[in-house]
Design an enzyme around this catalytic site. Structure first.
Site, mmCIF file in Angstrom:
data_model
loop_
_atom_site.group_PDB
_atom_site.id
_atom_site.type_symbol
_atom_site.label_atom_id
_atom_site.label_comp_id
_atom_site.label_asym_id
_atom_site.label_seq_id
_atom_site.Cartn_x
_atom_site.Cartn_y
_atom_site.Cartn_z
ATOM 1 N N GLU A 1 -22.046 -29.357 -23.609
ATOM 2 C CA GLU A 1 -23.450 -28.957 -23.619
ATOM 3 C C GLU A 1 -23.987 -28.626 -22.225
ATOM 4 O O GLU A 1 -24.781 -27.703 -22.064
ATOM 5 C CB GLU A 1 -24.253 -30.104 -24.232
ATOM 6 C CG GLU A 1 -25.695 -29.821 -24.507
ATOM 7 C CD GLU A 1 -26.340 -30.993 -25.225
ATOM 8 O OE1 GLU A 1 -27.488 -31.298 -24.875
ATOM 9 O OE2 GLU A 1 -25.721 -31.595 -26.113
ATOM 10 N N ASP A 2 -23.567 -29.385 -21.225
ATOM 11 C CA ASP A 2 -24.222 -29.315 -19.913
ATOM 12 C C ASP A 2 -23.359 -28.833 -18.747
ATOM 13 O O ASP A 2 -23.862 -28.742 -17.625
ATOM 14 C CB ASP A 2 -24.775 -30.696 -19.537
ATOM 15 C CG ASP A 2 -25.906 -31.140 -20.443
ATOM 16 O OD1 ASP A 2 -26.513 -30.277 -21.120
ATOM 17 O OD2 ASP A 2 -26.178 -32.348 -20.490
ATOM 18 N N ASP B 1 -26.488 -43.316 -25.607
ATOM 19 C CA ASP B 1 -27.127 -42.198 -24.914
ATOM 20 C C ASP B 1 -28.644 -42.358 -24.916
ATOM 21 O O ASP B 1 -29.297 -42.219 -23.870
ATOM 22 C CB ASP B 1 -26.713 -40.892 -25.608
ATOM 23 C CG ASP B 1 -27.329 -39.657 -24.991
ATOM 24 O OD1 ASP B 1 -27.198 -39.452 -23.771
ATOM 25 O OD2 ASP B 1 -27.928 -38.871 -25.755
ATOM 26 N N HIS C 1 -19.489 -36.863 -23.680
ATOM 27 C CA HIS C 1 -20.464 -36.417 -24.677
ATOM 28 C C HIS C 1 -21.360 -35.276 -24.233
ATOM 29 O O HIS C 1 -21.862 -34.530 -25.057
ATOM 30 C CB HIS C 1 -21.299 -37.591 -25.200
ATOM 31 C CG HIS C 1 -22.354 -38.081 -24.275
ATOM 32 N ND1 HIS C 1 -22.108 -38.995 -23.264
ATOM 33 C CD2 HIS C 1 -23.675 -37.806 -24.216
ATOM 34 C CE1 HIS C 1 -23.236 -39.250 -22.631
ATOM 35 N NE2 HIS C 1 -24.199 -38.545 -23.185
ATOM 36 N N HIS D 1 -25.504 -41.842 -15.702
ATOM 37 C CA HIS D 1 -25.795 -41.837 -17.148
ATOM 38 C C HIS D 1 -24.509 -42.036 -17.944
ATOM 39 O O HIS D 1 -24.465 -42.832 -18.886
ATOM 40 C CB HIS D 1 -26.476 -40.526 -17.532
ATOM 41 C CG HIS D 1 -26.587 -40.303 -19.007
ATOM 42 N ND1 HIS D 1 -27.349 -41.101 -19.833
ATOM 43 C CD2 HIS D 1 -26.027 -39.354 -19.816
ATOM 44 C CE1 HIS D 1 -27.262 -40.660 -21.083
ATOM 45 N NE2 HIS D 1 -26.460 -39.612 -21.093
#
Length: 177
Positions: A60-61, A118, A56, A32
């Site tokens: 967050e992840d 994205d 990016h 991705h």
């Protein structure tokens, strides 16, 4: 500056090591990131946008990666773009999705280009390898939501918009909608 991009790529690959996409194919998550960075490069993103494309999703992840880490390692400009692209995981998923639409119009040009990349990558992924447990209706709803986010973004390069719309059309054909 190419060193900035190489460092961002290496950092993201390490941070996302072992993560997979939600699709039935369970592809490595880094695919991705490669897709988003490639999109940003094709559509004229500068070094800061390219670094942000790689980074990016890290805050967050990825456990242990903070906005301060991004600023310390990559500088304030990259960190600012990453911050624009980072959802607040303390909020409910539905609220995070709603806020992506609400906040889309205020994205900087760099963040808007990364966001468009994205969403293009995600729409393609949902169509190519349906996430485990997702019905066709949920896949279609995801594509509808991605369209709403992109529609709210500030103007992006025409070729980038065309690429996104082609991904949406291909997904809709896949889903029969």
């Amino acid at each position: 500056m190419p060193d900035l991009i190489a460092r961002a790529e290496a950092f993201a690959r390490q941070a996302h090591a072992g993560q997979t996409r939600k699709g039935a194919a369970s592809e490595p998550y880094v695919i991705h990131l490669e897709e988003v960075a490639g999109f940003v490069r094709r559509h004229g993103g500068d070094e800061i946008a390219l670094a942000a494309a790689w980074l990016h999703d890290t805050v967050e992840d990825c456990d242990g990666v903070t906005a301060r880490d991004i600023a310390r390692v990559f500088g304030a400009a990259v960190a600012a773009v990453v911050a624009e692209l980072t959802d607040d995981k303390a909020l409910a998923k539905a609220e995070r999705k709603r806020l992506q639409i609400v906040h889309a119009a205020s994205k900087s040009p760099r963040a808007a280009l990364v966001k468009l990349g994205d969403k293009t990558s995600n729409v393609r992924s949902v169509a190519a390898s349906r996430p485990v447990g997702w019905s066709l209706d949920r896949c279609c709803a995801y594509v509808d939501w991605a369209e709403a986010v992109v529609a709210a973004l500030p103007e992006a390069p025409e070729a980038a918009q065309v690429e996104f719309l082609a991904a949406v059309a291909a997904a809709r054909r896949t889903f029969g909608s």
